[in-house]
Design an enzyme around this catalytic site. Structure first.
Site, PDB file in Angstrom:
ATOM      1  N   SER A 205       0.848  -1.190   0.000  1.00 30.34           N
ATOM      2  CA  SER A 205       0.000   0.000   0.000  1.00 30.34           C
ATOM      3  C   SER A 205       0.882   1.236   0.000  1.00 30.34           C
ATOM      4  CB  SER A 205      -0.901   0.005   1.251  1.00 30.34           C
ATOM      5  OG  SER A 205      -1.562   1.252   1.394  1.00 30.34           O
TER       6      SER A 205
ATOM      7  N   TYR B 167      -1.448  -1.098  10.459  1.00 30.24           N
ATOM      8  CA  TYR B 167      -1.640  -1.347   9.030  1.00 30.24           C
ATOM      9  C   TYR B 167      -0.462  -0.802   8.238  1.00 30.24           C
ATOM     10  CZ  TYR B 167      -3.595  -1.427   4.346  1.00 30.24           C
ATOM     11  OH  TYR B 167      -3.782  -1.666   3.004  1.00 30.24           O
TER      12      TYR B 167
END
Length: 268
Positions: free
Chosen positions: A147, A159
């Site tokens: 990401s 995350y």
């Protein structure tokens, strides 16, 4: 490597394994690889959705799919997927991953551990299992879906940290694989129109339209970069610009910029 390694039983097409294929980028990758002539091994928790996807892909592309229900947050689920990929596949897409809403210090430790196991442990274990047969065949591709959050600090904690691991792991691995015929890529999309944020309970209605990417765009850019030998793939000119600017700023300023662009409160 066993007899079924690079093919499904009775088939002649190469095989790709995709984790998390029932929606979003994983589903887009499944359709694209099916169109390119691959049979598939589909790995996710929801057996019913996997079976429906397999039927759809067979109808649209003549693709045979092996459905492998497995929860990658559990050791048993990862072991099932690892055993299959160790038999040999020509393309592995480590796509499964999730984020959670809520601040880090409020979340159950077991939920945080599950996130780590899906986003990091599964990627490590499946890649480790996939590489020996690929190297022996001097051919193969591994796409690890990371990401932009792994490149620019500030969008949550666990995350972003998990995706930073995937980026660093893949970049380091690429050096060791040079000359083997095996390609690896860390795919770093920004915000993509999928079920991802809805499942996590994260409100995204205030995000500017210009920052959204389509699944088809992300998959197409990933495959194009893979063919060009680019280990790091950042789809979309807007995200290429953001990551380029962040890369030349001090980390504290980059984190501040990122928090300004993407509110990190209420997620981890």
């Amino acid at each position: 490597m066993t007899g079924r390694s690079a093919r499904l039983p009775g088939a002649v097409r190469p095989v790709a394994m995709i984790t998390g294929p029932t929606s979003g980028i994983g589903c887009g990758y499944a359709a694209r690889l099916a169109a390119l002539g691959y049979d598939l091994v589909l790995v996710a928790r929801d057996e019913e959705r996997l079976a429906a996807l397999a039927v759809d892909l067979e109808h649209r592309f003549g693709t045979r799919s092996e459905v492998l229900p497995a929860d990658l947050a559990t050791a048993a689920g990862r072991d099932r997927a690892v055993a299959r990929v160790a038999d040999g596949v020509e393309f592995l897409v480590n796509n499964a991953g999730f984020t959670v809403s809520g601040e880090f210090w409020t979340l159950p430790p077991e939920r945080l551990q599950a996130q780590l196991d899906v986003n990091v442990t599964a990627v490590l274990q499946l890649t480790r299992a996939a590489l020996p047969p690929m190297i022996a065949a001097a051919k193969g591709s591994v796409v690890n879906v990371a990401s932009v959050a792994g490149l620019v600090p500030g969008r949550g904690s666990t995350y972003s940290a998990s995706k930073a691991y995937v980026v660093s792991f893949t970049e380091g691995l690429a050096g060791g694989l040079a000359g083997t015929g095996v390609r690896v890529q860390a795919l770093c999309p920004g915000f993509v129109r999928t079920e991802f944020h809805e499942r996590a309970g994260i409100e995204m209605s205030s995000l500017p339209e210009a920052l959204w990417l389509s699944v088809d765009r992300v998959v197409a850019d990933s495959l194009r970069d893979l063919e060009k030998g680019r280990v790091l793939s950042v789809p979309g000119v807007q995200y290429k610009a953001i990551t380029a600017v962040a890369g030349i700023l001090p980390r504290t300023l980059a984190a501040r910029m990122n928090r300004g662009l993407f509110n990190a409160r209420g997620r981890t």
